[in-house]
Design an enzyme around this catalytic site. Structure first.
Site, PDB file in Angstrom:
ATOM      1  N   PHE A  33       0.820  -1.220   0.000  1.00  0.00           N
ATOM      2  CA  PHE A  33       0.000   0.000   0.000  1.00  0.00           C
ATOM      3  C   PHE A  33       0.854   1.270   0.000  1.00  0.00           C
ATOM      4  CE2 PHE A  33      -2.562  -3.211   2.192  1.00  0.00           C
ATOM      5  CZ  PHE A  33      -3.795  -3.079   1.575  1.00  0.00           C
ATOM      6  N   SER A  85      -4.863   1.742  -9.219  1.00  0.00           N
ATOM      7  CA  SER A  85      -5.984   2.676  -9.208  1.00  0.00           C
ATOM      8  C   SER A  85      -6.655   2.696 -10.576  1.00  0.00           C
ATOM      9  CB  SER A  85      -5.425   4.072  -8.909  1.00  0.00           C
ATOM     10  OG  SER A  85      -6.390   5.062  -9.191  1.00  0.00           O
ATOM     11  N   TYR A 104       1.074  11.127 -10.422  1.00  0.00           N
ATOM     12  CA  TYR A 104       0.592  10.083  -9.491  1.00  0.00           C
ATOM     13  C   TYR A 104       0.074   8.884 -10.300  1.00  0.00           C
ATOM     14  CZ  TYR A 104      -2.759   7.430  -6.757  1.00  0.00           C
ATOM     15  OH  TYR A 104      -3.473   6.400  -6.197  1.00  0.00           O
ATOM     16  N   LYS A 141       1.573   4.868 -10.927  1.00  0.00           N
ATOM     17  CA  LYS A 141       0.848   3.596 -10.752  1.00  0.00           C
ATOM     18  C   LYS A 141       0.967   2.751 -12.032  1.00  0.00           C
ATOM     19  CE  LYS A 141      -0.675   4.093  -6.629  1.00  0.00           C
ATOM     20  NZ  LYS A 141      -0.182   3.242  -5.555  1.00  0.00           N
ATOM     21  N   LEU A 164     -13.643  14.174  -2.450  1.00  0.00           N
ATOM     22  CA  LEU A 164     -15.012  14.589  -2.140  1.00  0.00           C
ATOM     23  C   LEU A 164     -15.488  14.189  -0.742  1.00  0.00           C
ATOM     24  CD1 LEU A 164     -17.734  15.773  -3.097  1.00  0.00           C
ATOM     25  CD2 LEU A 164     -18.334  13.475  -3.866  1.00  0.00           C
ATOM     26  N   ARG A 205     -13.249  20.807 -12.321  1.00  0.00           N
ATOM     27  CA  ARG A 205     -11.848  20.711 -11.916  1.00  0.00           C
ATOM     28  C   ARG A 205     -11.038  20.165 -13.098  1.00  0.00           C
ATOM     29  NH1 ARG A 205     -10.501  16.936  -6.756  1.00  0.00           N
ATOM     30  NH2 ARG A 205     -11.244  15.335  -8.178  1.00  0.00           N
ATOM     31  N   GLY A 250      -8.776  18.155 -15.353  1.00  0.00           N
ATOM     32  CA  GLY A 250      -8.332  16.749 -15.285  1.00  0.00           C
ATOM     33  C   GLY A 250      -9.442  15.796 -14.893  1.00  0.00           C
TER      34      GLY A 250
END
Ligand code: NAD
Ligand code: UD1
Length: 346
Positions: free
Chosen positions: A83, A127, A152, A156, A209, A301, A303
Site C-alpha cells: 500500500f 488505481s 501520481y 501507478k 469529495l 476541476r 483533469g
C-alpha cells in the site's frame, strides 16, 4: 502450524490499516512497514484495539534497502501487500520526482529485496486512474493502461508495467518458484471501520469529495465546492464508483487466497459497479447525518472526467469478491468515524 505472515507496506495508512484489521481477524500474522509520512502510529494502536491482536510495526521507508532486508531476515514473510505510496494528485504535478522516487523507486527496492529473500507474492494497490480517459464509462480490465493524466497516475501505471515483467523473466529462466502478482485497481474508496475507531485522516484541506463533505458536516469546513454541474450525467455532476474501505480490505484477503491459483501477473478492478453523482453523495450525507451540507457549484476541476465505474465481474469470477456494503453504510460509517474523531488521530 504457525500462521502465514504478511508484510503490509503503508499499513498505518487509511486502506492499509483496514487491511491489517481484516488480516488479523482472519488469523494472519502481520508486519507493517510505514514511514508515517502520511499517517500516525495511533491508527495501529486502534487496529490492536479492534482486533485484540498485536502486530509488528517497523517505522521505516520502503526505499531503505537495509531496513527491508532486516524485516525479511527476522520474519518469514509469505506475501506482501503493498500500500505504501504517495497519492495526492495535485502535489504529484508540483513534485513529480518525489512521486516517481517514492512510488516507483520504492517498489523497485521492495521487489529487489523480496526476490533476494525468495518472497515472490505481492498484491499492489493500483488505481482506476491507470485507465486514463477511455471512451467508455464502464471500465473493464482489458482496457489499455494508457494516458494517466498526472504523475501520481503515471507512477501507478509504471509500477504495473514493471511488475508485469517479473513473471516474464521467471518464464525465461524456467523458475520453479515464479512471481505471483495481483494488481488491484481501486475505484473510489470511502467509509471507515464500523467501530468508528479507524478511518481516513487527510492532512490539511482534503482534496477528495467524501473527506471534504464529512468535514463540512462536522463543522470543520464551511462549504463544499461542487466541481461542475454540466457534465453529461444524470444530474450534471461528476459520477464515481464509491467502494467501502472494508469491502476493499476484504478484497485483498480474497486476492491473497487467489495468488496461488493465478499465473504471472493479473489485474482486477475493485469497485461496486455502480456510480453516484456528487449531488447524490451530498443528499445521502444530509439524510444520514441530519445536517444540511452547504455547497456551491463552481467550474469543473481540470483533469476530471464526467463519469466512471467498474465492471467488477472479473473480481467476482476469479477472486470471489463483490461489494457487500451500500451507499448508506459508506456514509454512516464515514460519519461515525468523523464525528467521533473530528481531528482524526490527533
Ligand atoms: P495513505 O496515505 O493513507 O496510506 C499510505 C501509507 O503509506 C501512509 O501510511 C504513508 O505514511 C505510507 N508511506 C508512503 N510512502 C512510504 C514509503 N516510502 N515508505 C513507507 N511508508 C510509506 O493512502 P491510502 O488511501 O491508504 O492508499 C493506500 C494505497 O492505495 C496507495 O498506494 C494509494 O496510491 C492507493 N490508492 C488509494 C486510493 C484512494 O482513494 N485512497 C485510490 C486508488 C489507489
Ligand atoms: C481522485 C484522483 C484520482 C485518485 C482518487 C483517489 C483527480 C483528478 N483524480 O479521483 O487520481 O486515484 O482521487 O485519491 O484528482 N468533487 C467535488 N468537490 C470536491 C472534490 C471532488 O465536486 O471538493 C467531485 C469531483 O469532481 C469528482 C468527485 O467529486 O466528480 C470525486 O472526486 P474525488 O474524491 O477527488 O475523486 P476522483 O476525482 O474520482
Amino acid at each position: 502450524m504457525s500462521a502465514e505472515k504478511i508484510l503490509v507496506t503503508g499499513g498505518a495508512g487509511y486502506i492499509g490499516s483496514h487491511a491489517c484489521v481484516e488480516l488479523l481477524q482472519a488469523g494472519y500474522d502481520v508486519v507493517v512497514i510505514d514511514n508515517l509520512s502520511n499517517s500516525k502510529p495511533e491508527s495501529l494502536v486502534r487496529v490492536a484495539k479492534i482486533t485484540g491482536k498485536v502486530l509488528n510495526f517497523v517505522e521505516a521507508d520502503i526505499c531503505d534497502k537495509q531496513a527491508l532486508r532486516d524485516i525479511f531476515s527476522q520474519h518469514k514473510i509469505y506475501a506482501v501487500m503493498h500500500f505504501a505510496g504517495l497519492k495526492a494528485v495535485g502535489e504529484s504535478c508540483e513534485q513529480p520526482i518525489k512521486y516517481y522516487q517514492n512510488n516507483v523507486y520504492g517498489t523497485l527496492v521492495l521487489t529487489e529485496v523480496m526476490q533476494q529473500f525468495g518472497v515472490k507474492k505481492i498484491i499492489f494497490s493500483s488505481s482506476a486512474t491507470v485507465y486514463g480517459e477511455p471512451n467508455t464509462v464502464k471500465y473493464t480490465e482489458d482496457l489499455p493502461v494508457f494516458g494517466a493524466t498526472n504523475p501520481y497516475g503515471k507512477s501507478k501505471a509504471m509500477v504495473e508495467d514493471m511488475l508485469q515483467d517479473l513473471p516474464v523473466a521467471d518464464a525465461l529462466s524456467k523458475s520453479r518458484d515464479p512471481w505471483k502478482i495481483i494488481l488491484l485497481r481501486y475505484f473510489n474508496p470511502i467509509g471507515a471501520h464500523i467501530s468508528g475507531l479507524i478511518g481516513e485522516d487527510p492532512n490539511g484541506i482534503p482534496n477528495n469529495l467524501v473527506p471534504y463533505v464529512s468535514q463540512v458536516a462536522v463543522g470543520k469546513l464551511e462549504q463544499l465546492s461542487v466541481f461542475g454541474d454540466d457534465y453529461p450525467t444524470l444530474d450534471g455532476a461528476g459520477v464515481r464508483d464509491y467502494v467501502h474501505v472494508v469491502d476493499l480490505a476484504k478484497g485483498h484477503l480474497n486476492a491473497l487466497q487467489a495468488l496461488n491459483k493465478i499465473t504471472g501477473c493479473k489485474a482486477y478492478n475493485l469497485g461496486a459497479g455502480k456510480g453516484y453523482s456528487v449531488l447524490e453523495i451530498i443528499a445521502a450525507f444530509e439524510r444520514i447525518t441530519g445536517k444540511s451540507i452547504s455547497y456551491k457549484i463552481v467550474e469543473r476541476r481540470v483533469g476530471d472526467i464526467a463519469e466512471n465505474y467498474a465492471d467488477p465481474g472479473l473480481a467476482l469470477r476469479e477472486l470471489n469478491w463483490q461489494t457487500e456494503k451500500n451507499l448508506d453504510d459508506m456514509v454512516a460509517d464515514t460519519w461515525r468515524w468523523q464525528s467521533a474523531n473530528p481531528n482524526g488521530y490527533e
